[in-house]
Structures are given as C-alpha cells and as structure tokens.
Design a protein around this motif. Structure first.
Motif, short mmCIF file in Angstrom:
data_model
loop_
_atom_site.label_atom_id
_atom_site.label_comp_id
_atom_site.label_asym_id
_atom_site.label_seq_id
_atom_site.Cartn_x
_atom_site.Cartn_y
_atom_site.Cartn_z
N VAL A 56 23.40 3.29 -16.41
CA VAL A 56 22.78 4.61 -16.32
C VAL A 56 22.97 5.20 -14.92
O VAL A 56 23.28 6.39 -14.78
N LEU A 57 22.82 4.39 -13.89
CA LEU A 57 23.01 4.90 -12.53
C LEU A 57 24.46 5.31 -12.28
O LEU A 57 24.72 6.32 -11.61
N GLN A 58 25.41 4.54 -12.78
CA GLN A 58 26.81 4.92 -12.59
C GLN A 58 27.14 6.20 -13.35
O GLN A 58 27.87 7.05 -12.85
N TRP A 59 26.59 6.35 -14.55
CA TRP A 59 26.80 7.57 -15.31
C TRP A 59 26.19 8.76 -14.57
O TRP A 59 26.80 9.82 -14.48
N THR A 60 24.99 8.58 -14.03
CA THR A 60 24.33 9.66 -13.29
C THR A 60 25.11 10.02 -12.04
O THR A 60 25.25 11.21 -11.72
N THR A 63 28.16 12.15 -13.30
CA THR A 63 27.93 13.43 -13.97
C THR A 63 26.92 14.32 -13.26
O THR A 63 27.10 15.53 -13.26
N LEU A 64 25.88 13.75 -12.70
CA LEU A 64 24.83 14.54 -12.04
C LEU A 64 24.50 13.94 -10.67
O LEU A 64 23.41 13.39 -10.47
N PRO A 65 25.41 14.04 -9.72
CA PRO A 65 25.18 13.37 -8.44
C PRO A 65 23.94 13.88 -7.69
O PRO A 65 23.36 13.14 -6.91
N GLN A 66 23.54 15.11 -7.95
CA GLN A 66 22.37 15.64 -7.27
C GLN A 66 21.07 14.97 -7.74
O GLN A 66 20.06 15.02 -7.06
N LEU A 67 21.10 14.31 -8.90
CA LEU A 67 19.92 13.64 -9.44
C LEU A 67 19.95 12.12 -9.23
O LEU A 67 19.09 11.41 -9.75
N PHE A 68 20.93 11.63 -8.49
CA PHE A 68 21.15 10.19 -8.38
C PHE A 68 19.92 9.46 -7.84
O PHE A 68 19.46 8.48 -8.42
#
Length: 145
Positions: A56-60, A63-68
């Motif tokens: 999940v963290l790698q996907w985030t 796709t959504l680096p601002q929400l990492f």
C-alpha cells in the motif's frame, strides 16, 4: 505486483519467513503442537500485515506522493487496530498457544522492520529523478534548457 515491488519484498520477507520457521520449531519443541500452531499464526499474521502495508505504501508513493506520509501514519494505526481486533476475537481461544503466538508475532515484526531498514539503506534511490523526455528534446535541438 510489479517486478520492482517484488524485488523490494524478497529481501524483507525471506528473513522474516526464516525466523518464523525457527519460531515454529522452537515453540513446537517447548509448547507442543498448539505452540507450533500459535507461532505459525503469529509469523503469518506479521508477514501478511507488514507485506500488505509495504504494498500500500509503495502504491501510494507512486500514485499519490503528496499523501505518502499521512498514508503511512494511517496504515500503521490501521495495522494496530486490525491486530487488536484479531486479538479480541481469539482472546480466550484454545486453538493455539497465546504465548507462542505473541512471541512469534513480535519477533517476526522486529525482523521485518530490521530487514526493511537494511533493504532501504542498500537501495540506490535517486533523490532527483532524471527527466528523459526533456533531456532527449534538448539533445535533439542542441539547447540546454
């Protein structure tokens, strides 16, 4: 799971699984079959929770680096809540040895975190991502911008 994710997962999951096997053997020798089962459940639970969290963290991050960072914090809280729910459901169980379960869960989690830290330190991570399209255009036109 993309091949890059699998390459990140292997050096982390293999030592954790090996420690899980050792925990199952030790718990089986000390507490019998219920101890071995408890240790196996603990190690599998740790690998499943931590592996899913890593995915999940790698996907985030992709796709959504601002929400990492927020996703990482939320993920760890969710993992703790799921573990608490699991413990509440199996609180008075006689299916497996609770001490062997706890021992295996803690050891597998610590090994996972240590292996993940080691893999991250050995990884060659760019702090600046090269922009291939921009550099190809500048090479063709001869400009430096």
């Amino acid at each position: 799971m993309p091949s890059n994710d699998a390459r990140n997962l292997v050096p982390i999951a293999v030592p954790t699984a090996a420690v899980g096997v050792v925990a199952v053997a030790v718990s089986g020798a000390v507490a019998g079959g219920k101890g071995a089962l408890g240790a196996a459940v603990g190690a599998l639970l740790a690998i499943a929770f931590m592996g899913l969290g890593l995915y999940v963290l790698q996907w985030t991050a992709r796709t959504l680096p601002q929400l990492f960072q927020a996703m990482g914090l939320m993920l760890y809280v969710a993992q703790l809540l799921l573990l608490m729910i699991f413990l509440a459901v199996f609180k008075g169980t006689s299916l497996f040895n609770a001490k062997a379960f706890a021992f295996s869960l803690v050891i597998a989690t610590v090994v996972w975190m240590a292996a993940q830290a080691r893999a991250h330190m050995k990884a060659k991570i760019f702090y600046v991502e090269p922009d291939s399209e921009k550099s190809e255009k500048s090479e063709k036109t001869g400009s430096s911008s």
